[in-house]
Design a protein around this motif. Structure first.
Motif, PDB file in Angstrom:
ATOM      1  N   ALA A 148       2.463  12.383   8.457  1.00  0.00           N
ATOM      2  CA  ALA A 148       1.902  13.837   7.969  1.00  0.00           C
ATOM      3  C   ALA A 148       1.257  14.264   6.874  1.00  0.00           C
ATOM      4  N   ASP A 149       2.046  13.917   6.122  1.00  0.00           N
ATOM      5  CA  ASP A 149       1.763  13.907   4.985  1.00  0.00           C
ATOM      6  C   ASP A 149       0.181  13.535   4.642  1.00  0.00           C
ATOM      7  N   MET A 150      -0.795  13.238   4.927  1.00  0.00           N
ATOM      8  CA  MET A 150      -1.487  13.248   4.513  1.00  0.00           C
ATOM      9  C   MET A 150      -3.096  13.341   5.513  1.00  0.00           C
TER      10      MET A 150
ATOM     11  N   TRP B 254      -8.379   8.971   3.775  1.00  0.00           N
ATOM     12  CA  TRP B 254      -7.469  10.566   3.739  1.00  0.00           C
ATOM     13  C   TRP B 254      -7.742  11.152   2.867  1.00  0.00           C
ATOM     14  N   LEU B 255      -7.142  12.160   3.206  1.00  0.00           N
ATOM     15  CA  LEU B 255      -6.672  13.279   1.787  1.00  0.00           C
ATOM     16  C   LEU B 255      -5.332  13.923   2.012  1.00  0.00           C
TER      17      LEU B 255
ATOM     18  N   LYS C 219      -7.668  13.864  -4.629  1.00  0.00           N
ATOM     19  CA  LYS C 219      -7.186  12.890  -4.233  1.00  0.00           C
ATOM     20  C   LYS C 219      -7.447  12.182  -3.124  1.00  0.00           C
ATOM     21  N   LEU C 220      -8.224  11.265  -3.328  1.00  0.00           N
ATOM     22  CA  LEU C 220      -9.137  10.649  -1.482  1.00  0.00           C
ATOM     23  C   LEU C 220      -8.609   9.380  -1.498  1.00  0.00           C
ATOM     24  N   ILE C 221      -7.293   9.426  -0.405  1.00  0.00           N
ATOM     25  CA  ILE C 221      -7.046   7.564  -0.270  1.00  0.00           C
ATOM     26  C   ILE C 221      -7.729   6.437   1.128  1.00  0.00           C
ATOM     27  N   PHE C 222      -7.951   5.653  -0.043  1.00  0.00           N
ATOM     28  CA  PHE C 222      -8.783   4.695   1.213  1.00  0.00           C
ATOM     29  C   PHE C 222      -7.343   3.920   1.959  1.00  0.00           C
ATOM     30  N   GLY C 223      -7.062   3.153   2.620  1.00  0.00           N
ATOM     31  CA  GLY C 223      -6.935   1.921   3.532  1.00  0.00           C
ATOM     32  C   GLY C 223      -7.057   1.923   4.732  1.00  0.00           C
TER      33      GLY C 223
ATOM     34  N   GLY D 206       0.696  -1.182   0.256  1.00  0.00           N
ATOM     35  CA  GLY D 206       0.019   0.444   0.096  1.00  0.00           C
ATOM     36  C   GLY D 206       0.916   1.520   0.320  1.00  0.00           C
ATOM     37  N   ALA D 207       1.805   1.534   0.371  1.00  0.00           N
ATOM     38  CA  ALA D 207       2.940   2.232  -0.034  1.00  0.00           C
ATOM     39  C   ALA D 207       2.685   3.151  -0.988  1.00  0.00           C
ATOM     40  N   GLU D 208       2.656   2.137  -2.457  1.00  0.00           N
ATOM     41  CA  GLU D 208       2.986   3.147  -3.620  1.00  0.00           C
ATOM     42  C   GLU D 208       1.011   3.990  -3.244  1.00  0.00           C
ATOM     43  N   GLY D 209       0.630   3.906  -3.076  1.00  0.00           N
ATOM     44  CA  GLY D 209      -0.839   4.860  -3.174  1.00  0.00           C
ATOM     45  C   GLY D 209      -0.742   6.035  -1.658  1.00  0.00           C
ATOM     46  N   TYR D 210       0.247   5.660  -0.557  1.00  0.00           N
ATOM     47  CA  TYR D 210       0.262   6.831   0.440  1.00  0.00           C
ATOM     48  C   TYR D 210       1.843   7.798  -0.690  1.00  0.00           C
ATOM     49  N   VAL D 211       2.495   7.386  -1.196  1.00  0.00           N
ATOM     50  CA  VAL D 211       3.398   8.196  -1.798  1.00  0.00           C
ATOM     51  C   VAL D 211       2.778   8.478  -2.619  1.00  0.00           C
ATOM     52  N   TYR D 212       1.956   8.119  -3.259  1.00  0.00           N
ATOM     53  CA  TYR D 212       1.364   8.863  -4.289  1.00  0.00           C
ATOM     54  C   TYR D 212       0.300   9.918  -3.640  1.00  0.00           C
ATOM     55  N   GLY D 213      -0.048   9.758  -2.788  1.00  0.00           N
ATOM     56  CA  GLY D 213      -0.448  10.868  -2.196  1.00  0.00           C
ATOM     57  C   GLY D 213      -0.174  12.129  -1.350  1.00  0.00           C
TER      58      GLY D 213
END
Lengths: 330, 166, 507
Positions: A112-114, A262-263, A90-94, A74-81
């Motif tokens: 803290a990036d989100m 998250w946003l 960009k709404l991030i689901f996790g 899932g790190a890929e999605g959070y890095v993208y966020g």
């Protein structure tokens, strides 16, 4: 990327006139749902359920696009966020991996990036064994695991929620488990049904089918209270008939996994408010209730400070384990 | 592309160069693997075990390739690339690299329009109206299929933002 | 016989005008996503999923599976015409499909691919129909050591005999393993070989490598030779299709072997990709025309296609019966099943026989519909090759990069495609075999995971790979296949060495 996006936003604002800027924030182009798991995973079903609820009930005018970015647990999605700071589209689901992953691996983002939007449900964890296994209850099971050779416990991924729970149980009881990481909870479920491992700590939904078919059975649930009653699943057992682990004498009271949204950090407060509203409406629909029931999760909706304090407590609990096991990289 | 005229890259030189590059890649892989323990403990191989030996094997096999080049390709006069061929490659790959750079700057749609138009007019010697029609038509067709039908967003840049598309 | 009567009930569910119409629509949409760059069956199915929320589960699954069949056929089209495989499982189709198309026999290649695929699929459904209850139990016997044995067998059957330098084969295959290692490691949870570059966290997608190695690499090679597609006149006529159908019986041995491999790999579940590679490898090894493989040999198209599709269809069984998705597409469908309120698993057969058997019946009809529709599109697609190269060349470039972008929606991958294109070009010119690299990238991390899981289970003892009859047999066959060239050489020496002398190169 970020500056480009903010230019884009600025240009949009100019084109669509100042009136829109005065009013509450509203999406004017497609909103991307970034799913931090592969297609078909638990987080994927979660995000797509929200998508279908929004579409059915017209909760938002702008269309929704679902994008899977499940690489690196899932790190890929959070890095993208993190790379889309300030972009409210960009709404991030996790899950809790948003704030736990950076502890166990060196990644390109910080929690803290989100900013948190909502935690929409809590997924439960149970101890499951093969139907033919000799253990009647959790006490039998723990006793068996105390023998020198220990027991084989399967789970999804490494140093993630499943392995953390296994090591919590290990510390609480002195039992010995050999943890075998698989790609997904589904794989761990099949391995248990085939009796290749002695137990797993799957979520209800991941072992549901096998339990129904009488191939595996639950010993106890890691929750303060029993799960919500429902239809009979296997024989005369329903979810509420499963004892809590505490009842069974295993001193681990609560272990649950939040389904989080998250946003990217730096988005306008109005945008956070807008999505909190949409998600609040979504979780009141009958479709959401039936999703919760079908996946046997606990319906608990948290936003704002409530969610922040939940995250903080959950984080502290996990970090203790990471430190003890020597998994922490920071 | 007259600049390559008469130049010849021999197969022998290319064999050696490729062997060196793959050996370097192998070394980088092995080095990256040392971070995780490359041994074998009671739970089987450690995370770095396979990558480490994979890297090592690449280095060894690359050395084998280099040695084989000396025995099989030295002074045989085999040609890897003639000047004429190199010219053709550059004429094709140059615009392609420019296309990728343009994608990153301006997004896929604008870049593909420019790229198709440029290649058709300059290399294909098509008339400008036809080239414009094909290049813009392709971009629009991809837009309709990807974004509208299947809702798969492709990379977009400042031009789309100016037009208020996405 | 109970299965047979169930199937008849299934046909009564599936054979309605409404369902046939859905099948047609699904197949056509599937062909479209299969042919389009970057859209594969998983995308197609997940995009259609929201549409099905309001449908009856049987109609919904018929729509989704029909789309899946269509996408599989569409994926073979791009493999053959442009050397760009749309799915991992159609990589092996490019080995002979593309060269045959380059020879001007695109219609022949496409028709052959579709027909063998159709036969493979029907064979797969037949196996499901006949063996459903037995097979479901069999899949449960598979644990990590068995998975490793299956992957080992795939490698062994594919990499035994080749004409390339053994050093080059090793370099190529090990690079593939190396690329597969990049990213999160399942077993330890650590990030390997990412060198602190955020773009590498997600790993290097196999699709990116394939687009570069095959698509761009091949274009560079074509350009350098000064060859142009417009020099090839693809013969496009319905009669060509009929002629190809007439040649099919010639390949019956290959077809049968491939279907059996496909079913075995679909059920166990090693997956369609392993099946197509293994089938290609074995076809090459046991064919009298082994040397012609890779240059446009028809059997080299028949083998991977038939195995791919029989694996793809028979993999539906573990998904329904055990809840193990054999592929990304099956995973999305399983998500759909849950959203419709069904739980995949053994009870599905008992609680919703109408659904299960309706689906199985629809697989028979759907695949026939798909073959007919896709054959009708052959002339259309083959005629693409007639467009002048200065148009179609750049369009293929655009298609490659669109495909690359959609894999992860990242620009880093675009540069990666360029790099892989260069590698593909240089490797091909220097006679490095590329197939081992691709195979290692596809199965490398799975094989490593299975190996290390087995080691954790067995506490570091290699004896686990011979610990029961099942895993022991597969491993032994693998070892024998690996040593086959040596054994064959020994046999031919003993028998006086007449006939063709097998090459003894082990690589």
């Amino acid at each position: 990327m970020n500056s480009k996006m903010s230019i884009a936003a600025a240009v949009c604002a100019v084109i669509f006139g100042a009136t829109a800027a005065q009013a509450e924030w509203k999406p004017t182009k497609p909103v991307e749902f970034v799913v931090t798991s592969g297609a078909g995973g638990g987080t994927d079903t979660f995000a797509r359920t929200i998508q279908s609820i929004i579409a059915k009930n017209n909760l938002m005018e702008a269309p929704v696009v679902v994008v899977n970015k499940g690489g690196g647990s899932g790190a890929e999605g959070y890095v993208y966020g993190a790379g889309n700071a300030g972009n409210p589209y960009k709404l991030i689901f996790g899950t809790n991996n948003q704030y736990l992953l950076p502890y166990v691996a060196k990644l390109g983002y910080k929690p803290a990036d989100m900013v948190p939007v909502a935690s929409m449900a809590l997924d439960e964890f149970l101890i499951w064994v093969n139907a033919e296994a000799p253990y009647k209850d959790i006490k039998d099971f723990v006793d068996a695991a105390k023998k020198p050779e220990g027991l084989k416990m399967g789970g999804s991924q490494s140093k993630d929620t499943d392995q953390t729970l296994v090591s919590i149980v290990q510390n609480a009881t002195g039992a010995k488990f050999t943890y075998i990481p698989f790609k997904s909870g589904g794989e761990a479920a099949v391995q248990l049904a085939g009796a290749h491992i002695d137990a797993n700590v799957n979520n209800p939904n991941e072992n549901f089918g096998q339990w129904k078919a009488g191939m595996v059975r639950p010993l106890c649930v890691f929750s303060a209270n029993r799960m919500a009653a429902g239809a009979k699943v296997a024989g005369d057992m329903s979810w509420s008939d499963i004892p809590t682990c505490k009842e069974g004498g295993l001193n681990v009271e609560n272990y649950q996994m939040p389904r989080t949204v998250w946003l990217p950090a730096g988005v306008p407060d109005d945008a956070v408010k807008f999505f909190v509203d949409v998600l609040t409406k979504a979780q009141q629909t009958p479709e959401w209730k039936s999703y919760i029931e079908r996946t046997s999760q606990t319906d608990r909706f948290l936003t704002g400070d409530e969610m922040r304090s939940f995250v903080k407590a959950d984080e502290e609990k996990a970090v203790q384990v990471f430190k003890k096991e020597g998994w922490a990289v920071q | 592309m007259r600049m390559f005229h008469g130049m010849v890259l021999s197969r022998f030189a290319m064999e050696i160069a490729t062997g060196c590059v793959t050996a370097l890649a192998g070394a980088i892989i092995s080095y990256g693997a040392t971070e995780f323990g490359t041994g074998w403990d009671d739970a089987g191989p450690q995370p770095g075990y396979f990558p480490f030996y994979i890297g090592l094997l690449i280095v060894l096999a690359s050395l084998g390739v280099v040695a084989q080049a000396f025995t099989q390709h030295r002074r045989t006069g085999q040609v890897f690339l003639t000047g004429e061929q190199a010219g053709r490659i550059v004429a094709f790959a140059g615009p392609m690299v420019a296309f990728v750079a343009l994608c990153v700057l301006l997004g896929l749609y604008v870049a593909m329009t420019v790229y198709l138009f440029a290649v058709m007019t300059i290399q294909g010697r098509f008339k400008i109206p036809l080239a414009a029609l094909v290049s813009i038509g392709t971009a629009i067709a991809f837009y309709v299929v990807m974004e509208v039908w299947f809702q798969v967003p492709l990379l977009k840049g400042p031009v789309e933002a100016m037009l208020g598309i996405y | 016989m109970e299965n047979f009567s169930n199937l008849m009930t299934g046909f009564s569910v599936a054979l309605t005008t409404y369902h046939i119409a859905i099948m047609g629509a699904g197949v056509l949409l599937g062909i479209l996503v299969g042919v389009l760059p970057g859209l594969g069956a998983p995308n197609g199915v997940s995009l259609l999923l929201p549409l099905t929320f309001t449908m009856d589960p049987i109609s919904a699954i018929i729509l989704l599976t029909s789309m899946y069949w269509g996408a599989l056929f569409g994926g073979s089209t791009t493999s053959i015409l442009f050397n760009i495989p749309g799915e991992p499982s159609s990589v092996a189709t490019t080995f002979d499909g593309y060269p045959l198309a380059r020879k001007g026999q695109a219609t022949h290649a496409l028709t052959l691919a579709f027909l063998s695929a159709g036969i493979g699929a029907l064979f797969g459904v037949l196996v499901i129909t006949g063996l459903s209850s037995w097979v479901a139990k069999f899949a449960l016997k598979f644990s990590s050591p068995e998975y490793f044995a299956v992957y080992f067998l795939t490698f062994a059957s594919f990499v035994g005999m080749g004409s390339a330098s053994p050093f080059k084969t090793v370099v190529s295959m090990m690079l593939g393993f190396g690329f597969a290692t990049v990213g999160m490691d399942t077993i330890s949870g650590s990030l390997r070989l990412t060198y602190e570059i955020p773009d590498l966290i997600k790993g290097i997608s196999f699709l990116i490598a394939v687009i570069g190695l095959f698509g761009i690499g091949e274009l560079l090679l074509t350009m350098e030779e000064g060859l142009r597609f417009d020099g090839i006149r693809a013969r496009v006529s319905p009669r060509e299709v009929l002629k190809t159908i007439a040649t099919l019986p010639r390949h019956w041995v290959t077809l049968l072997r491939s279907c059996l491999i496909g079913c075995w790999m679909g059920i166990t579940p090693g997956g369609p990709t392993a099946a197509s590679f293994m089938s290609y490898g074995l076809a090459k090894r046991f064919s009298r025309r082994g040397k012609e493989f890779g240059k446009g040999e028809p059997a080299g198209i028949v083998a991977p296609e038939a195995a791919d599709h029989s694996a793809g269809t028979s993999a539906m069984l573990p998904m329904l019966a055990l809840g193990i998705p054999g592929s990304a597409t099956a995973a999305v469908m399983m998500g759909g099943l849950m959203i419709w309120g069904l739980t995949p698993g053994p009870m599905l057969f008992i609680e919703r026989p109408d659904f299960v058997w309706g689906l199985i019946a629809s697989m028979y009809i759907g695949n026939v519909v798909a073959v007919v529709l896709v054959l009708a599109t052959v002339p259309l697609f083959a005629s693409i090759l007639r467009i002048p190269f200065s148009i179609i060349g750049p369009v293929i470039v655009v298609v490659c990069f669109i495909g690359a972008y959609t894999v992860n929606s990242g620009t880093f991958d675009l540069w990666l495609v360029l790099a892989f294109g260069l590698v593909g070009y240089v490797f091909k010119k220097l006679d490095y075999p590329i197939a081992p690299l691709v195979l290692a990238m596809v199965l490398g991390d799975k094989a490593e995971d299975a190996f290390r899981q087995s080691m954790i289970m067995a506490r570091g003892s290699l004896a686990v790979f011979w610990s029961n009859g099942l895993v022991g047999t597969i491993m032994t066959i693998g070892v024998l296949l690996l040593l086959w060239p040596l054994l064959a050489a020994g046999i031919s020496r003993v028998s006086g060495g007449f006939g063709r002398t097998p090459s003894i190169r082990l690589n």
